[in-house]
Design a protein around this motif. Structure first.
Motif, PDB file in Angstrom:
ATOM      1  N   MET A 196       1.361   4.173   3.814  1.00 45.62           N
ATOM      2  CA  MET A 196       2.548   4.186   3.103  1.00 45.62           C
ATOM      3  C   MET A 196       3.381   5.239   3.791  1.00 45.62           C
ATOM      4  SD  MET A 196       1.750   5.675  -0.840  1.00 45.62           S
ATOM      5  CE  MET A 196       0.858   4.189  -1.334  1.00 45.62           C
ATOM      6  N   VAL A 197       3.124   6.524   4.323  1.00 48.37           N
ATOM      7  CA  VAL A 197       3.673   7.274   5.080  1.00 48.37           C
ATOM      8  C   VAL A 197       2.720   7.661   6.055  1.00 48.37           C
ATOM      9  CG1 VAL A 197       5.142   9.181   5.407  1.00 48.37           C
ATOM     10  CG2 VAL A 197       5.416   7.788   3.404  1.00 48.37           C
ATOM     11  N   GLY A 220       6.629   4.709   8.481  1.00 49.33           N
ATOM     12  CA  GLY A 220       6.626   4.074   7.092  1.00 49.33           C
ATOM     13  C   GLY A 220       8.147   4.475   6.097  1.00 49.33           C
ATOM     14  N   VAL A 221       8.989   5.111   6.849  1.00 45.87           N
ATOM     15  CA  VAL A 221      10.102   5.907   6.012  1.00 45.87           C
ATOM     16  C   VAL A 221      11.189   5.427   6.796  1.00 45.87           C
ATOM     17  CG1 VAL A 221       8.916   7.676   5.173  1.00 45.87           C
ATOM     18  CG2 VAL A 221       9.920   7.944   7.475  1.00 45.87           C
ATOM     19  N   GLY A 222      11.139   4.164   7.474  1.00 49.83           N
ATOM     20  CA  GLY A 222      12.438   3.490   8.045  1.00 49.83           C
ATOM     21  C   GLY A 222      12.054   2.197   8.803  1.00 49.83           C
ATOM     22  N   GLY A 223      13.009   1.737   9.479  1.00 48.13           N
ATOM     23  CA  GLY A 223      12.826   0.521  10.276  1.00 48.13           C
ATOM     24  C   GLY A 223      11.931   0.365  11.124  1.00 48.13           C
ATOM     25  N   THR A 224      11.893   1.904  12.139  1.00 47.39           N
ATOM     26  CA  THR A 224      11.208   2.056  13.159  1.00 47.39           C
ATOM     27  C   THR A 224      10.481   3.428  12.847  1.00 47.39           C
ATOM     28  OG1 THR A 224      12.901   3.478  14.304  1.00 47.39           O
ATOM     29  CG2 THR A 224      12.847   1.006  14.732  1.00 47.39           C
ATOM     30  N   PRO A 225       9.396   3.625  13.677  1.00 48.62           N
ATOM     31  CA  PRO A 225       8.853   5.118  13.468  1.00 48.62           C
ATOM     32  C   PRO A 225      10.068   5.809  14.057  1.00 48.62           C
ATOM     33  CG  PRO A 225       7.906   3.977  15.382  1.00 48.62           C
ATOM     34  CD  PRO A 225       8.647   2.919  14.580  1.00 48.62           C
ATOM     35  N   SER A 260      11.621   1.181  -1.123  1.00 49.41           N
ATOM     36  CA  SER A 260      10.546   1.173  -2.388  1.00 49.41           C
ATOM     37  C   SER A 260       9.865  -0.476  -2.479  1.00 49.41           C
ATOM     38  CB  SER A 260      11.497   1.064  -3.667  1.00 49.41           C
ATOM     39  OG  SER A 260      11.924   2.316  -3.967  1.00 49.41           O
ATOM     40  N   ASP A 261       8.475  -0.129  -2.861  1.00 43.31           N
ATOM     41  CA  ASP A 261       7.941  -1.363  -3.129  1.00 43.31           C
ATOM     42  C   ASP A 261       6.832  -1.212  -4.072  1.00 43.31           C
ATOM     43  OD1 ASP A 261       5.751  -0.080  -2.368  1.00 43.31           O
ATOM     44  OD2 ASP A 261       5.648  -0.997   0.059  1.00 43.31           O
ATOM     45  N   ALA A 264       4.827   2.387  -3.669  1.00 38.55           N
ATOM     46  CA  ALA A 264       5.282   3.559  -3.629  1.00 38.55           C
ATOM     47  C   ALA A 264       7.013   3.418  -3.906  1.00 38.55           C
ATOM     48  CB  ALA A 264       5.192   4.274  -2.567  1.00 38.55           C
ATOM     49  N   SER A 265       7.630   4.357  -4.628  1.00 40.42           N
ATOM     50  CA  SER A 265       9.205   4.268  -4.895  1.00 40.42           C
ATOM     51  C   SER A 265       9.723   5.055  -3.425  1.00 40.42           C
ATOM     52  CB  SER A 265       9.571   5.233  -5.807  1.00 40.42           C
ATOM     53  OG  SER A 265       9.261   6.510  -5.814  1.00 40.42           O
ATOM     54  N   ALA A 266      10.825   4.875  -3.210  1.00 39.52           N
ATOM     55  CA  ALA A 266      11.525   5.457  -2.045  1.00 39.52           C
ATOM     56  C   ALA A 266      11.539   7.096  -2.256  1.00 39.52           C
ATOM     57  CB  ALA A 266      12.955   5.182  -2.050  1.00 39.52           C
ATOM     58  N   GLU A 267      11.629   7.510  -3.386  1.00 38.66           N
ATOM     59  CA  GLU A 267      11.543   8.866  -3.713  1.00 38.66           C
ATOM     60  C   GLU A 267      10.403   9.780  -3.566  1.00 38.66           C
ATOM     61  OE1 GLU A 267      13.310  11.941  -3.913  1.00 38.66           O
ATOM     62  OE2 GLU A 267      14.392  10.337  -3.969  1.00 38.66           O
ATOM     63  N   TYR A 268       9.204   8.716  -3.974  1.00 39.78           N
ATOM     64  CA  TYR A 268       7.959   9.085  -3.520  1.00 39.78           C
ATOM     65  C   TYR A 268       7.447   9.015  -1.991  1.00 39.78           C
ATOM     66  CZ  TYR A 268       2.777   9.490  -3.665  1.00 39.78           C
ATOM     67  OH  TYR A 268       1.122   9.772  -3.302  1.00 39.78           O
TER      68      TYR A 268
END
Lengths: 291, 163
Positions: A196-197, A220-225, A260-261, A264-268
């Motif tokens: 997830m992250v 896991g928090v953008g289009g690339t690491p 978000s998916d 997990a939400s974007a915030e989480y």
């Protein structure tokens, strides 16, 4: 769940790979460990006209530990890298990350280069490459060039490898400070699933406990690491106390733009990014201090 | 539609086997449908469930994530190859019976391959190591506890036999 028909060529050498890629162009896809490509073909998300199998090319399978870096052939199995003690001593982040990659069966077949070229933004090895500033050697029929990780990853499942090029080897920088520690951590639905992250960190401290170099990144928090060299640079000179580490982790998390998916939400995810970056930095610091 | 056929020669459970296969035929389909080695099970066909695990050159891999043509020149061991030469069950297989390490049996061949792969390199594994080794194999019946106990039992028995 069966792949669509394709033509198959088992390449015996890198020059044969380059010749096949030159002949078949965009219709050809390289088959390394197949742990991502084969399922995608089974689900018919990918339907290449040609598969060029690079699994039998001995020159693409090696681990060489040198003074200031380790080199791995692109088709070296993840399991072989995980089990190599000399490599783990020089670039410990690789083994630490591989413990989170899939399962025994997939690591026995999956390759280092395959994972990098697949460029899943949640995958562990691309994050390690980004954090350490790995260099990818690309070979084509007309020559060779080197891309730094930062320029290698172009977006989700996308790289700047050009048609006709084959990833040949990866150079993993090794830090020479005696007190160098690294750590990898992630949260996923189940161990072995995609993260997830994910967070990776490496720090070096001097004899007085002051940070002389730091690097960390998030997957896991953008289009690339993502790596955060400027934020990591601010840790240099500190004692890597929890406050400094938390500040850096928070600053990095704030810069991310996760999606978000269902899971997990974007915030989480952004929350996890801060927590995991801090955790990885603290674990890396403790390892550095213990040496 | 005619697909190109490729010659493969593979050592399967110690015996040389040869065939002409289309490139997209998965290793597990070749083993089951052509060689009639139906011990290896097909579950998800995309690398999640582990039911199709076989050993390739002695290391556990997923047979649904390899094309049969890629096994050319290699050694494959299926669950049928774990039994003793006289056909009786191996220590691990017998331990699965003894410890009730299976119910429906669907995941069992994959579990046996994964567990045997572990015991071959680590004859005295910890519980955590056993759980890690079978982490890529899904079982929907047992809750895994008896499978872990079966592997522990097999390790104990093998150690005793060696004395």
């Amino acid at each position: 769940m069966k792949a669509a028909p394709f033509e198959y060529a088992r390449a015996a050498s890198l020059s044969e790979v380059c010749a096949l890629l030159a002949t078949h162009g965009d219709g050809a896809k390289l088959l390394a460990g197949g742990q991502s490509l084969v399922p995608m073909m089974a689900m018919r998300l990918v339907r290449p006209a040609w598969l060029v199998d690079i699994n039998e090319i001995a020159e693409l399978k090696f681990i060489a530990v040198e003074k200031d870096m380790a080199r791995t052939g692109a088709c070296t199995r993840q399991g072989a890298v995980e089990r190599d003690h000399a490599l783990a001593a020089r670039v410990p982040l690789l083994r630490q990350a591989l413990a989170w990659v899939g399962h025994v069966q997939t690591r026995n077949r999956g390759t280092i280069g395959g994972s990098l070229a697949h460029a899943d933004p949640c995958a562990e090895l691309p994050l390690v490459a980004q954090v350490l500033g790995a260099r990818m050697l690309l070979r084509s029929g007309t020559g060779a060039r080197t891309l730094e990780a930062e320029k290698f990853f172009a977006g989700p499942m996308a790289t700047n490898v050009r048609p006709g090029e084959c990833l040949e080897e990866i150079h993993w920088p090794a830090w020479s400070w005696r007190h160098t520690g690294s750590a990898f951590t992630e949260i996923s639905v189940r161990h072995g699933d995609f993260a997830m992250v994910a967070a990776a960190a490496q720090v070096a401290i001097d004899g007085d406990g002051r940070c002389v170099r730091a690097a960390f990144g998030l997957g896991g928090v953008g289009g690339t690491p993502l790596a955060f060299p400027k934020i990591a640079g601010r840790l240099v000179g500190t004692r890597l106390d929890d406050a400094a580490v938390n500040d850096a982790a928070h600053a990095a998390a704030t810069e991310t733009q996760p999606g978000s998916d269902l899971h997990a939400s974007a915030e989480y995810r952004r929350h996890l990014a801060g927590v995991l970056a801090a955790r990885a930095l603290r674990e890396a610091r403790e390892r550095a201090r213990s040496l | 539609m005619s697909e190109t056929l490729h010659a493969v020669s593979v050592e399967v459970n110690g015996k040389p086997r040869s065939a002409q296969v289309p490139a997209r035929l998965s290793l597990v389909d070749w083993l089951r449908d052509d060689l009639l080695l139906t011990g290896t099970h097909v579950g998800c066909e995309h690398g999640i469930c582990g039911a199709c695990s076989v050993m390739l050159d002695g290391e556990p891999v997923r047979a649904c994530l390899m094309y049969a043509v890629q096994a050319h020149g290699h050694r494959v061991t299926t669950v049928e190859g774990l039994a003793k030469p006289d056909g009786s069950m191996s220590v691990l297989q017998d331990s699965f019976c003894e410890a009730h390490g299976l119910q429906c049996g669907y995941c069992t061949p994959g579990m046996l391959i994964a567990a045997q792969g572990l015991l071959n390199t680590n004859p005295d594994p910890t519980e955590a190591q056993i759980r890690d080794a079978i982490g890529g194999n899904l079982c929907r019946c047992t809750g895994y506890q008896q499978i872990v106990e079966a592997v522990q039992l097999a390790a104990e028995r093998t150690a005793k036999e060696a004395k």
